[in-house]
Scaffold this motif. Structure first.
Motif: not given
Length: 168
Positions: A119, A122, A127, A129-131
């Motif tokens: 989170e 991101a 971004a 959504r979370a990586l």
């Protein structure tokens, strides 16, 4: 223009399973397999010429152990410091606020947990959504400064299996 801050986000390595053997989740250590695999991943980081000036870690045992392995395996022997905001459940706002107060250098590693690291990544790069970080995974994000409101740049993001295969 100032030199950007290099942030290395590192998820802790493979730890003992939750359960009756480790009723206190904060004390779960890395497994021997986790230690060995992460040492190999750190060799990959060395081959990529990664250098960090400071390492901040979650207070949980598995993250602290990972941070110590990172410090021992990279050139420069960066100091490892516990940062409470890297413990699970803290917001990225409070993390970045605490980090801006204590980080003194421009190449900083943060060792923590999922889903918080994903989170944070991101949030830092803007971004939606979370990586998803694998255990022992690492990414580099360059940001203007720790107090910057502008999106940073994702320079690279490697799962541990790729890091373990990096050779010169």
């Amino acid at each position: 223009m100032s030199t950007p801050t290099e942030l290395y986000l590192v998820r802790h390595a493979i730890a003992a399973e939750r359960g009756s053997e480790w009723p206190d989740d904060t004390k779960r250590p890395l497994t021997e397999r986790g230690i060995g695999r992460f040492k190999e991943a750190v060799k990959g980081l060395r081959h990529l010429d990664v250098t960090v000036d400071e390492i901040f870690t979650s207070p949980l045992v598995r993250a602290r152990q990972t941070a110590e392995l990172l410090a021992a395996g990279l050139d420069g022997k960066a100091p490892v410091k516990v940062l409470e905001a890297l413990a699970p459940g803290h917001s990225f706002t409070s993390l970045m606020s605490q980090l801006a107060k204590v980080a003194k250098r421009r190449r900083v590693a943060l060792v923590g947990h999922e889903p918080d690291l994903g989170e944070l990544a991101a949030h830092l790069i803007g971004a939606g959504r979370a990586l998803a970080f694998k255990k022992g995974g690492v990414c580099r994000i360059d940001i203007g400064s720790l107090a910057s409101k502008r999106a940073g740049s994702l320079i690279w993001f490697f799962p541990p299996t790729v890091l373990r295969q990096v050779k010169r």
